[in-house]
Design a protein around this motif. Sequence first.
Motif, PDB file in Angstrom:
ATOM      1  N   VAL A 120       8.296  18.856  65.150  1.00 31.98           N
ATOM      2  CA  VAL A 120       7.688  19.044  64.038  1.00 31.98           C
ATOM      3  C   VAL A 120       6.068  18.598  64.609  1.00 31.98           C
ATOM      4  O   VAL A 120       5.001  19.211  64.121  1.00 31.98           O
ATOM      5  CB  VAL A 120       7.940  18.351  62.714  1.00 31.98           C
ATOM      6  N   ASP A 121       5.929  17.560  65.257  1.00 33.28           N
ATOM      7  CA  ASP A 121       4.654  17.078  65.844  1.00 33.28           C
ATOM      8  C   ASP A 121       3.626  18.000  66.686  1.00 33.28           C
ATOM      9  O   ASP A 121       2.668  18.358  66.633  1.00 33.28           O
ATOM     10  CB  ASP A 121       4.910  15.762  66.561  1.00 33.28           C
ATOM     11  N   LYS A 122       4.834  18.860  67.400  1.00 30.68           N
ATOM     12  CA  LYS A 122       4.514  19.937  68.382  1.00 30.68           C
ATOM     13  C   LYS A 122       4.004  21.195  67.880  1.00 30.68           C
ATOM     14  O   LYS A 122       3.564  22.057  68.446  1.00 30.68           O
ATOM     15  CB  LYS A 122       5.193  19.906  69.538  1.00 30.68           C
ATOM     16  N   GLY A 123       4.770  21.321  66.577  1.00 30.74           N
ATOM     17  CA  GLY A 123       4.637  22.890  65.807  1.00 30.74           C
ATOM     18  C   GLY A 123       5.678  23.635  66.681  1.00 30.74           C
ATOM     19  O   GLY A 123       5.449  25.044  66.142  1.00 30.74           O
ATOM     20  N   LYS A 124       6.598  23.321  67.509  1.00 26.39           N
ATOM     21  CA  LYS A 124       7.561  24.331  67.989  1.00 26.39           C
ATOM     22  C   LYS A 124       8.666  23.354  68.668  1.00 26.39           C
ATOM     23  O   LYS A 124       8.583  22.381  68.817  1.00 26.39           O
ATOM     24  CB  LYS A 124       6.912  25.074  68.946  1.00 26.39           C
ATOM     25  N   GLY A 125       9.808  24.038  68.951  1.00 25.65           N
ATOM     26  CA  GLY A 125      11.052  23.468  69.548  1.00 25.65           C
ATOM     27  C   GLY A 125      12.176  24.159  68.886  1.00 25.65           C
ATOM     28  O   GLY A 125      12.124  24.683  67.978  1.00 25.65           O
ATOM     29  N   LYS A 126      13.455  23.881  69.732  1.00 27.93           N
ATOM     30  CA  LYS A 126      14.621  24.508  69.249  1.00 27.93           C
ATOM     31  C   LYS A 126      15.569  23.212  69.267  1.00 27.93           C
ATOM     32  O   LYS A 126      15.755  22.666  70.093  1.00 27.93           O
ATOM     33  CB  LYS A 126      15.006  25.431  69.854  1.00 27.93           C
ATOM     34  N   GLN A 160      17.847  24.744  59.400  1.00 27.42           N
ATOM     35  CA  GLN A 160      17.230  25.877  59.692  1.00 27.42           C
ATOM     36  C   GLN A 160      16.168  26.468  58.646  1.00 27.42           C
ATOM     37  O   GLN A 160      15.194  26.648  58.995  1.00 27.42           O
ATOM     38  CB  GLN A 160      18.384  26.889  59.870  1.00 27.42           C
ATOM     39  N   LYS A 161      16.584  26.192  57.320  1.00 30.25           N
ATOM     40  CA  LYS A 161      15.508  26.505  56.352  1.00 30.25           C
ATOM     41  C   LYS A 161      14.487  25.572  56.038  1.00 30.25           C
ATOM     42  O   LYS A 161      13.459  25.786  55.667  1.00 30.25           O
ATOM     43  CB  LYS A 161      16.547  26.568  54.910  1.00 30.25           C
ATOM     44  N   GLU A 162      15.121  24.301  56.436  1.00 27.95           N
ATOM     45  CA  GLU A 162      13.948  23.155  55.982  1.00 27.95           C
ATOM     46  C   GLU A 162      12.852  23.170  57.200  1.00 27.95           C
ATOM     47  O   GLU A 162      11.845  22.882  56.836  1.00 27.95           O
ATOM     48  CB  GLU A 162      14.619  21.772  55.807  1.00 27.95           C
ATOM     49  N   LEU A 163      13.232  23.388  58.363  1.00 26.06           N
ATOM     50  CA  LEU A 163      12.320  23.324  59.571  1.00 26.06           C
ATOM     51  C   LEU A 163      11.673  24.401  60.140  1.00 26.06           C
ATOM     52  O   LEU A 163      10.566  24.543  60.808  1.00 26.06           O
ATOM     53  CB  LEU A 163      13.096  22.761  60.836  1.00 26.06           C
ATOM     54  N   LYS A 164      11.913  25.710  59.215  1.00 27.01           N
ATOM     55  CA  LYS A 164      11.543  26.906  59.735  1.00 27.01           C
ATOM     56  C   LYS A 164      10.042  27.077  59.466  1.00 27.01           C
ATOM     57  O   LYS A 164       9.067  27.353  60.627  1.00 27.01           O
ATOM     58  CB  LYS A 164      12.202  28.032  58.922  1.00 27.01           C
ATOM     59  N   ASP A 165       9.488  26.416  58.551  1.00 32.24           N
ATOM     60  CA  ASP A 165       8.083  26.546  58.209  1.00 32.24           C
ATOM     61  C   ASP A 165       7.087  25.558  59.200  1.00 32.24           C
ATOM     62  O   ASP A 165       5.893  25.533  59.173  1.00 32.24           O
ATOM     63  CB  ASP A 165       7.691  26.215  56.682  1.00 32.24           C
ATOM     64  N   HIS A 166       7.886  24.558  59.774  1.00 30.25           N
ATOM     65  CA  HIS A 166       7.277  23.743  60.839  1.00 30.25           C
ATOM     66  C   HIS A 166       7.443  24.379  62.012  1.00 30.25           C
ATOM     67  O   HIS A 166       6.851  23.468  63.073  1.00 30.25           O
ATOM     68  CB  HIS A 166       8.196  22.264  60.672  1.00 30.25           C
ATOM     69  N   GLY A 167       7.796  25.410  62.357  1.00 29.72           N
ATOM     70  CA  GLY A 167       7.753  26.143  63.480  1.00 29.72           C
ATOM     71  C   GLY A 167       9.108  25.989  64.485  1.00 29.72           C
ATOM     72  O   GLY A 167       8.934  25.745  65.579  1.00 29.72           O
ATOM     73  N   VAL A 168      10.099  25.019  63.837  1.00 23.16           N
ATOM     74  CA  VAL A 168      11.124  24.601  64.748  1.00 23.16           C
ATOM     75  C   VAL A 168      12.436  25.312  64.238  1.00 23.16           C
ATOM     76  O   VAL A 168      12.700  25.760  63.121  1.00 23.16           O
ATOM     77  CB  VAL A 168      11.540  22.954  64.201  1.00 23.16           C
ATOM     78  N   GLN A 169      12.873  25.664  65.304  1.00 24.23           N
ATOM     79  CA  GLN A 169      14.243  26.536  65.046  1.00 24.23           C
ATOM     80  C   GLN A 169      15.434  25.938  65.237  1.00 24.23           C
ATOM     81  O   GLN A 169      15.669  24.782  65.772  1.00 24.23           O
ATOM     82  CB  GLN A 169      14.276  27.781  66.382  1.00 24.23           C
ATOM     83  N   VAL A 170      16.618  26.270  64.557  1.00 25.58           N
ATOM     84  CA  VAL A 170      17.951  25.559  64.541  1.00 25.58           C
ATOM     85  C   VAL A 170      19.197  26.515  64.559  1.00 25.58           C
ATOM     86  O   VAL A 170      18.947  27.798  64.154  1.00 25.58           O
ATOM     87  CB  VAL A 170      17.848  24.763  63.236  1.00 25.58           C
ATOM     88  N   ALA A 171      20.071  26.452  65.268  1.00 26.60           N
ATOM     89  CA  ALA A 171      21.062  27.255  65.753  1.00 26.60           C
ATOM     90  C   ALA A 171      22.102  26.558  65.910  1.00 26.60           C
ATOM     91  O   ALA A 171      22.202  25.149  66.447  1.00 26.60           O
ATOM     92  CB  ALA A 171      20.724  28.131  66.968  1.00 26.60           C
ATOM     93  N   THR A 172      23.326  27.307  65.953  1.00 24.39           N
ATOM     94  CA  THR A 172      24.560  26.802  66.544  1.00 24.39           C
ATOM     95  C   THR A 172      25.444  27.358  67.500  1.00 24.39           C
ATOM     96  O   THR A 172      25.149  28.748  67.647  1.00 24.39           O
ATOM     97  CB  THR A 172      25.628  26.693  65.215  1.00 24.39           C
ATOM     98  N   ILE A 173      26.189  26.819  68.280  1.00 28.13           N
ATOM     99  CA  ILE A 173      26.877  27.609  69.361  1.00 28.13           C
ATOM    100  C   ILE A 173      28.225  27.245  69.111  1.00 28.13           C
ATOM    101  O   ILE A 173      28.593  26.126  68.801  1.00 28.13           O
ATOM    102  CB  ILE A 173      26.700  27.374  70.887  1.00 28.13           C
ATOM    103  N   ASN A 174      29.152  28.255  68.882  1.00 27.90           N
ATOM    104  CA  ASN A 174      30.617  28.071  68.236  1.00 27.90           C
ATOM    105  C   ASN A 174      31.567  28.436  69.410  1.00 27.90           C
ATOM    106  O   ASN A 174      31.906  29.789  69.164  1.00 27.90           O
ATOM    107  CB  ASN A 174      30.658  28.551  67.105  1.00 27.90           C
ATOM    108  N   PRO A 175      31.979  27.656  70.394  1.00 24.01           N
ATOM    109  CA  PRO A 175      33.015  28.043  71.182  1.00 24.01           C
ATOM    110  C   PRO A 175      34.435  28.260  70.756  1.00 24.01           C
ATOM    111  O   PRO A 175      34.868  27.534  69.791  1.00 24.01           O
ATOM    112  CB  PRO A 175      33.069  26.841  72.309  1.00 24.01           C
ATOM    113  N   GLY A 176      35.102  29.075  71.158  1.00 27.92           N
ATOM    114  CA  GLY A 176      36.341  29.218  70.776  1.00 27.92           C
ATOM    115  C   GLY A 176      37.497  28.007  71.605  1.00 27.92           C
ATOM    116  O   GLY A 176      36.597  27.045  72.178  1.00 27.92           O
ATOM    117  N   ALA A 177      38.671  28.258  71.928  1.00 27.78           N
ATOM    118  CA  ALA A 177      39.348  27.146  72.731  1.00 27.78           C
ATOM    119  C   ALA A 177      39.204  27.406  74.168  1.00 27.78           C
ATOM    120  O   ALA A 177      39.933  28.309  74.632  1.00 27.78           O
ATOM    121  CB  ALA A 177      40.758  27.182  72.241  1.00 27.78           C
ATOM    122  N   PHE A 178      38.618  26.464  74.669  1.00 28.17           N
ATOM    123  CA  PHE A 178      38.247  26.471  76.224  1.00 28.17           C
ATOM    124  C   PHE A 178      39.007  25.359  77.044  1.00 28.17           C
ATOM    125  O   PHE A 178      39.150  24.262  76.361  1.00 28.17           O
ATOM    126  CB  PHE A 178      36.839  26.528  76.587  1.00 28.17           C
TER     127      PHE A 178
END
Length: 261
Positions: A120-126, A160-178
């Motif tokens: 948020v301080d930088k205005g970008k990131g994930k 994801q919804k809360e940080l979007k306007d701050h330029g911050v992306q949020v995502a998930t990675i969902n592996p199967g059974a490895f």
Amino acid sequence: MHKTIFITGAGSGLAKGTAFGLAEKGHKVIAPVETAPQVTALREEAASKGLELEVFKMDIKNPQDLAQMLEYDFDVFVANAAVNEGGPLAEVPMSNFRELFEVNVFSTLETAQIAARKFVDKGKGKIVFMSSMAGITATPYVGPYTATKHAIEGIAATMQKELKDHGVQVATINPGAFATGFNDRSAEAKWKWYDEAIHFTRKEDMAEADQALENQYDPAEMIDKMVEVIPLDTHKFRTVFPNETEKKMKEEEAQRWNMEI
């Protein structure tokens, strides 16, 4: 473009392979691990591969360890560190259940909060949360872990919804059974406290469920997918792999709308 990527719990499993894979692609990788012996092991393995990783001990439950995050600047934060333990939810000892939430939910969110403030301080990131197919599906005797990953799904979707306007992306990675050993250790853990003389859950039902672990996927494919997705500037909110797992997750989610008891 090369990124600086901070990935927690990099001492084993998918995260270790991903840390190496990202470093091979020229990204700068900050790869903290849970214990001191893992520091030595990961440094030695990185050196043997001719790769540079920034490795140090950071148990995400330890406030002093967490403070180290403040010293680093990075573009992508991968909240990966997690523990796994199976067992029937109606009988799992609450201390075991609480420990899973302590690591997988509370401490994980705490790391994400530190990353969020930096971004948020930088205005970008994930921020990428390592979720699981268990974030959506429900499998008998995998309930404790499933509950934590359902919580992570709620956290990630909200942030994801809360940080979007701050330029911050949020995502998930969902592996199967490895087949990293993570699921197998989880299945073994319940037998430490389960006692046929006391518990009503049938031993044979749990043993039968454990047989599903005989057909796990090759981790190399998941690692390749993570190495591909983590540095990207744009991609789907949820990355599920392999395709069969995505299909299964969507089917189970749809079934719940019509499920009767």
